[in-house]
Design a protein around this motif. Structure first.
Motif, mmCIF file in Angstrom:
data_model
loop_
_atom_site.group_PDB
_atom_site.id
_atom_site.type_symbol
_atom_site.label_atom_id
_atom_site.label_comp_id
_atom_site.label_asym_id
_atom_site.label_seq_id
_atom_site.Cartn_x
_atom_site.Cartn_y
_atom_site.Cartn_z
ATOM 1 N N ALA A 106 0.868 -1.232 -0.056
ATOM 2 C CA ALA A 106 -0.016 -0.107 -0.022
ATOM 3 C C ALA A 106 1.162 1.126 -0.018
ATOM 4 O O ALA A 106 0.544 2.106 -0.836
ATOM 5 C CB ALA A 106 -0.850 -0.252 1.168
ATOM 6 N N ARG A 151 0.564 3.763 -3.335
ATOM 7 C CA ARG A 151 0.128 5.082 -2.945
ATOM 8 C C ARG A 151 0.997 6.023 -3.203
ATOM 9 O O ARG A 151 0.788 7.380 -3.752
ATOM 10 C CB ARG A 151 -0.217 5.211 -1.730
ATOM 11 C CG ARG A 151 -1.528 4.392 -1.410
ATOM 12 C CD ARG A 151 -2.250 4.986 0.348
ATOM 13 N NE ARG A 151 -3.479 4.341 0.246
ATOM 14 C CZ ARG A 151 -4.464 4.773 1.361
ATOM 15 N NH1 ARG A 151 -3.914 5.475 2.044
ATOM 16 N NH2 ARG A 151 -5.644 4.398 1.141
ATOM 17 N N GLU A 189 -6.405 4.047 -7.050
ATOM 18 C CA GLU A 189 -7.279 2.741 -6.751
ATOM 19 C C GLU A 189 -6.592 1.851 -5.544
ATOM 20 O O GLU A 189 -7.131 0.785 -5.067
ATOM 21 C CB GLU A 189 -7.750 1.942 -7.551
ATOM 22 C CG GLU A 189 -6.508 1.283 -8.390
ATOM 23 C CD GLU A 189 -6.274 2.083 -9.597
ATOM 24 O OE1 GLU A 189 -5.567 1.534 -10.683
ATOM 25 O OE2 GLU A 189 -6.391 3.267 -9.818
ATOM 26 N N LEU A 201 -5.671 0.509 -2.296
ATOM 27 C CA LEU A 201 -6.223 0.457 -0.779
ATOM 28 C C LEU A 201 -5.248 0.873 0.267
ATOM 29 O O LEU A 201 -4.055 0.736 0.116
ATOM 30 C CB LEU A 201 -6.778 -0.942 -0.546
ATOM 31 C CG LEU A 201 -8.047 -1.302 -1.704
ATOM 32 C CD1 LEU A 201 -8.541 -2.772 -1.434
ATOM 33 C CD2 LEU A 201 -9.116 -0.195 -1.797
ATOM 34 N N SER A 202 -5.703 1.099 1.244
ATOM 35 C CA SER A 202 -4.966 1.231 2.605
ATOM 36 C C SER A 202 -4.495 -0.113 3.266
ATOM 37 O O SER A 202 -4.997 -1.283 2.508
ATOM 38 C CB SER A 202 -5.691 2.075 3.619
ATOM 39 O OG SER A 202 -6.906 1.090 4.221
ATOM 40 N N HIS A 252 -7.485 -1.886 4.676
ATOM 41 C CA HIS A 252 -8.554 -2.497 3.734
ATOM 42 C C HIS A 252 -8.008 -3.676 2.659
ATOM 43 O O HIS A 252 -8.571 -4.568 2.343
ATOM 44 C CB HIS A 252 -9.117 -1.458 2.881
ATOM 45 C CG HIS A 252 -10.061 -0.560 3.659
ATOM 46 N ND1 HIS A 252 -9.528 0.377 4.325
ATOM 47 C CD2 HIS A 252 -11.564 -0.352 3.950
ATOM 48 C CE1 HIS A 252 -10.543 1.261 4.833
ATOM 49 N NE2 HIS A 252 -11.702 0.602 4.651
ATOM 50 N N LEU A 253 -6.635 -3.449 2.615
ATOM 51 C CA LEU A 253 -5.886 -4.475 1.574
ATOM 52 C C LEU A 253 -5.858 -5.774 2.400
ATOM 53 O O LEU A 253 -6.062 -6.952 1.859
ATOM 54 C CB LEU A 253 -4.464 -3.977 1.264
ATOM 55 C CG LEU A 253 -3.869 -5.039 0.453
ATOM 56 C CD1 LEU A 253 -4.359 -5.164 -0.937
ATOM 57 C CD2 LEU A 253 -2.350 -4.188 0.086
ATOM 58 N N ALA A 284 -9.348 -7.361 2.338
ATOM 59 C CA ALA A 284 -9.482 -7.888 0.901
ATOM 60 C C ALA A 284 -8.677 -9.168 0.625
ATOM 61 O O ALA A 284 -9.245 -10.030 0.049
ATOM 62 C CB ALA A 284 -9.119 -6.883 -0.187
#
Length: 506
Positions: free
Chosen positions: A430, A434, A440, A442-443, A446-447, A450
């Motif tokens: 991430a 980033r 798109e 994810l942090s 959230h990654l 997921a």
């Protein structure tokens, strides 16, 4: 009776002239003969060549009877000393205890020297403060002098000079300075300290040399590893080894040209991943392997050096799982102890760039992020693996695809710290995407959800709380596994990986 006369045989060279009559000693030493010879010389005044006459100052003065007597006495004394040495040698023989006749010598050793005055460098050193005295030699008798002036072999000055001379026996790599040319005196305490220091330095140097010879350092291999690599070339598995292309904290990677293996083709370009045999290079290896159920039974029975071979075997099995799941990764060719032969990711001896070094457009970065997210999910769900060291340093960009490498430390999610390793991977991924501007991306929280399919509570400002949830989940999973006594596997992952080409010959 007839008397026969014996005649001398004739000489083939003709008649032999008669010998002149011998002169007696009295005739030679007579004054009349001397006068007769002097008169004969005066009859021929031009016979003597004045150039051949020696000058008076260079002529040896032999008119003094005292000098002649001293010269004769000196020669007699030298002959006496020579005879004395022969008698001493004959008397002592091969005995360990010898008797010296030095006290009976007639000529002093310095007077008997044959050195001429022309060979002496006449330099006035009487006022030289650095002038060294003539070193004294300890006599064989153990002491010199008479009466109260007895000097034994334990004399401080004599011992100091002897200790200085013995410094020449030190190792060549030990620099003792230029004090040997002076009248330097070392006490026994100082000499013993120097000797002990030299021995300790030699042992330390030997240990360092042995460690270097039996370890695989950066861009270098030890003789045992080099021998294994030569055997691969001789067996035809490799055509040649070109050189080092990458180094890391746990291994050194070499590029080589492939050959053939048991009538099976080997890729034209391969890499040799040589795991370092220096244990201090990667001290926390046991953290990734001792709790892995596949190697837990073997870990406690092996010494640290054999664990390195186990580490190479672990990466081989992890790569086989990734290949079955269709994840882009190097293909395993051969495992030889701690050397793993893999297919080369690149072309024409140029390795594919790491994701951190690759120059990608926005579309390529977005595609790369999607591929990484898919690979992480596939590894977790189908391969039952967590990379445990996933970052932009362990991902290559080749043919518009992301390739995973360095999976030797990968563990299963049921590992006591497996979910913690996965969260660290999510943080690295991430942060990288980033920073590169992928919208798109994810942090890390959230990654993680997921990839795992879990629904942990997310608070972007509370990483410690999220880690507490992961630790609690790992604790429950560990207790559950201990109660059931077995592991559960995803659909496409077998309990035992199929055997690979593993050459265990020495």
């Amino acid at each position: 009776m007839d008397q026969t006369t014996v005649t001398a045989p004739k000489s083939p060279w003709g008649s032999v002239p008669a010998a002149p009559p011998a002169c007696s000693l009295s005739e030679v030493m007579s004054e009349e003969l001397a006068k007769q010879l002097d008169e004969e010389n005066n009859l021929f005044p031009g016979a003597a060549d004045p150039e051949l006459e020696l000058p008076l100052e260079d002529a040896t003065d032999t008119d003094s009877d005292l000098m002649l007597a001293q010269m004769l006495q000196m020669q007699f004394d030298r002959e006496f000393d020579d005879q004395l040495k022969r008698e001493e040698k004959k008397f002592n023989g091969d005995s360990k205890v010898s008797i010296s006749f030095e006290n009976y010598r007639m000529v002093h050793p310095y007077e008997d020297s044959d050195s001429s005055e022309d060979e002496v460098d006449w330099q006035d050193t009487r006022h030289d403060p650095y002038r060294a005295e003539k070193p004294q030699v300890t006599p064989k008798k153990g002491f010199v002098g008479k009466g109260k002036n007895i000097t034994t072999k334990h004399d401080e000055v004599m011992c100091g000079r002897k200790n200085t001379a013995r410094m020449d026996n030190f190792a060549p790599e030990v620099q003792v300075g230029d004090g040997l040319g002076m009248d330097l005196k070392l006490s026994n305490q100082v000499f013993n300290s120097l000797k002990q220091h030299v021995h300790s330095e030699q042992r330390r140097s030997a240990r360092l040399h042995e460690k270097k010879e039996h370890s695989t350092a950066e861009q270098a291999v030890d003789p045992r590893t080099r021998l294994l690599m030569y055997k691969m070339v001789n067996a035809g598995v490799l055509e040649n080894i070109n050189g080092c292309i990458s180094t890391g904290k746990e291994s050194v990677v070499f590029h080589a040209d492939g050959g053939s293996l048991e009538e099976e083709p080997v890729p034209s370009e391969v890499v040799l991943k040589v795991f370092k045999t220096t244990l201090n290079e990667f001290r926390n290896r046991d953290r990734y392997i001792k709790d892995d159920y596949r190697f837990k039974e073997r870990f406690s029975k092996l010494n640290p050096r054999k664990i390195i071979r186990l580490w190479a075997e672990k990466e081989m099995h992890n790569l086989s799982r990734l290949q079955r799941a269709g994840i882009p990764c190097p293909e395993v060719v051969l495992l030889k102890k701690h050397i793993l032969v893999l297919s080369f990711i690149g072309a024409d001896h140029i390795p594919a760039p790491k994701l951190k070094d690759a120059i990608l457009s926005e579309d390529d970065l977005s595609a790369a992020y999607g591929q990484v997210l898919t690979m992480m999910k596939t590894m977790f769900s189908e391969c039952n693996l967590v990379h445990a060291d996933l970052s932009e340093y362990n991902m290559l960009w080749h043919h518009d695809k992301v390739w995973l490498i360095d999976v030797s430390q990968s563990v299963e999610p049921t590992h006591p710290h497996g979910l913690e390793f996965l969260f660290r991977d999510c943080r690295n991924v991430a942060t990288f995407f980033r920073r590169r501007g992928v919208a798109e991306a994810l942090s890390q929280f959230h990654l993680f959800n997921a990839v795992t399919g879990l629904e942990l509570n997310v608070d972007d400002d509370d990483e410690a709380g999220f880690m507490a949830q992961i630790v609690a989940l790992e604790k429950r999973n560990e207790d559950h596994v201990q109660k059931r006594g077995k592991k559960t596997f995803p659909v496409n992952c077998e309990e035992d990986d199929p055997p690979f080409k593993h050459d265990s010959d020495d």
